[in-house]
Design a protein around this motif. Structure first.
Motif, PDB file in Angstrom:
ATOM      1  N   UNK A   1     -44.400 -28.742  -7.248  1.00 40.21           N
ATOM      2  CA  UNK A   1     -43.189 -28.199  -6.628  1.00 40.21           C
ATOM      3  C   UNK A   1     -43.377 -26.698  -6.446  1.00 40.21           C
ATOM      4  N   UNK A   2     -43.149 -26.218  -5.241  1.00 41.12           N
ATOM      5  CA  UNK A   2     -43.272 -24.794  -4.959  1.00 41.12           C
ATOM      6  C   UNK A   2     -42.239 -24.010  -5.751  1.00 41.12           C
ATOM      7  N   UNK A   3     -42.649 -22.864  -6.283  1.00 38.84           N
ATOM      8  CA  UNK A   3     -41.746 -22.055  -7.106  1.00 38.84           C
ATOM      9  C   UNK A   3     -40.492 -21.655  -6.343  1.00 38.84           C
ATOM     10  N   UNK A   4     -40.649 -21.193  -5.114  1.00 42.11           N
ATOM     11  CA  UNK A   4     -39.480 -20.771  -4.345  1.00 42.11           C
ATOM     12  C   UNK A   4     -38.528 -21.927  -4.070  1.00 42.11           C
ATOM     13  N   UNK A   5     -39.086 -23.121  -3.840  1.00 43.08           N
ATOM     14  CA  UNK A   5     -38.233 -24.291  -3.622  1.00 43.08           C
ATOM     15  C   UNK A   5     -37.431 -24.608  -4.877  1.00 43.08           C
ATOM     16  N   UNK A   6     -38.090 -24.480  -6.022  1.00 44.11           N
ATOM     17  CA  UNK A   6     -37.430 -24.749  -7.306  1.00 44.11           C
ATOM     18  C   UNK A   6     -36.326 -23.726  -7.574  1.00 44.11           C
ATOM     19  N   UNK A   7     -36.622 -22.466  -7.301  1.00 44.69           N
ATOM     20  CA  UNK A   7     -35.626 -21.409  -7.484  1.00 44.69           C
ATOM     21  C   UNK A   7     -34.452 -21.612  -6.536  1.00 44.69           C
TER      22      UNK A   7
END
Length: 261
Positions: free
Chosen positions: A76-82
Motif C-alpha cells: 500500500x502506497x504511503x500517501x494512499x494510506x495517509x
C-alpha cells in the motif's frame, strides 16, 4: 490515488447535522501562533478533568489493538494510506463533534480553548480571525472538507499523483483535528458522558493519536496540552501500551497561565 482503507467511513449525515459555512481553505499562514490576549475566563472543566476519572478512561467500544491497525500494510502506497485514514478521521471527528454541537455555542464557548491553551484562526491571507469555539470548528471542518474533496490534493482517479506538499498538508489537518478533539474533552465531556458516547470518543482518540505517532504527523509540543489523557488512554488495554514520543515528561505539571496559539 487513494482508496478507502482502515475502519469504516462515518455516515454522510455527519456533514449534514451541522451547517458548516464555506470558508477559504487554510494555508501555511493559518498555523501561526497568536499573540492576542485570552479573556482569562475559566470553565468548570478547569477545576476538575472529569475525562481523567478511571471509570471513564476505561470505556471503549472495542478492545482492538490499534497499534497493529495503524501500521502501513504491505503493497500500500504511503500517501494512499495517509489519505484514506486522514479522510476517515475527519469524518469521525466531524460526527463526534456534531453530537455536542448544540452545546458548543458562542455563549458557552467564547474562545477555542483546550486546558490552558487558547487557539486562534488565521485565514489564507494570514489575517487573524477572532472567533468563538464553534466558529473555529466551522473554519476547520469547512477547510478540511474542501481539501479532502479536491482532486489536486486528495486524488481518487487513476493516474493522478499526490502533490509534493501532501504530507505537510496532512500534518496540518491532523493538527486542527486534534484541536477539535481536545475541545470536546475539555469543554464538552460532561455532555458526551450524558449521551453515553464517551466510549466512542476514547476509542477515536486512541486510534487518532496512535496513527499520528506512527507517521509523525503531530508535533509532541502540540499534543502536550492533552498528555495526561494520552498517557492514560494509550497505555491501557487496546492500545498496545504505547506511550510514544507524543507524551511529555512534564505532562503532570499543569501550568497556571494560558498559552495562545
Amino acid at each position: 490515488m487513494y482508496v478507502s482503507l482502515g475502519f469504516a467511513q462515518a455516515p454522510c449525515c455527519c456533514l449534514q447535522s451541522t451547517k458548516w459555512s464555506q470558508q477559504p481553505c487554510f494555508s501555511a499562514a493559518g498555523y501561526r501562533k497568536s499573540k492576542a490576549k485570552p479573556n482569562g475566563k475559566k470553565t468548570a472543566s478547569e477545576e476538575k478533568k472529569v475525562y481523567l476519572e478511571p471509570e471513564h478512561t476505561k470505556s471503549r467500544i472495542t478492545d482492538f489493538e490499534f497499534k497493529e491497525l495503524v501500521v502501513l500494510p504491505r503493497e500500500i502506497d504511503l500517501n494512499e494510506w495517509l489519505a484514506s485514514n486522514t479522510t476517515t478521521f475527519f469524518h469521525h471527528i466531524n460526527l463526534q463533534y456534531s453530537t455536542i454541537s448544540e452545546f458548543c455555542t458562542g455563549e458557552t464557548c467564547q474562545t477555542m480553548a483546550v486546558c490552558n491553551t487558547q487557539y486562534y484562526w488565521y485565514d489564507e491571507r494570514g489575517k487573524k480571525v477572532k472567533c468563538t469555539a464553534p466558529q473555529y470548528v466551522d473554519f476547520v471542518m469547512s477547510s478540511v472538507q474542501k481539501l479532502v474533496t479536491d482532486e489536486d490534493v486528495f486524488p481518487t482517479k487513476y493516474g493522478r499523483e499526490f502533490p509534493s506538499s501532501f504530507e505537510s498538508l496532512v500534518k496540518k489537518i491532523c493538527k486542527y483535528l486534534f484541536h477539535v478533539l481536545g475541545h470536546i474533552y475539555w469543554a464538552h465531556f460532561k455532555e458526551t458522558l450524558a449521551l453515553e458516547l464517551h466510549g466512542h470518543l476514547n476509542t477515536l482518540y486512541v486510534h487518532f493519536i496512535l496513527f499520528a505517532r506512527e507517521f509523525n504527523l503531530l508535533d509532541p509540543k502540540e499534543t502536550a496540552v492533552m498528555d495526561d489523557l494520552t498517557e492514560v488512554l494509550c497505555s491501557s488495554p487496546g492500545s498496545s501500551g504505547a506511550t510514544g514520543d507524543g507524551a511529555s515528561s512534564g505532562a503532570s505539571g499543569a501550568q497556571n497561565h494560558v498559552k495562545e496559539r
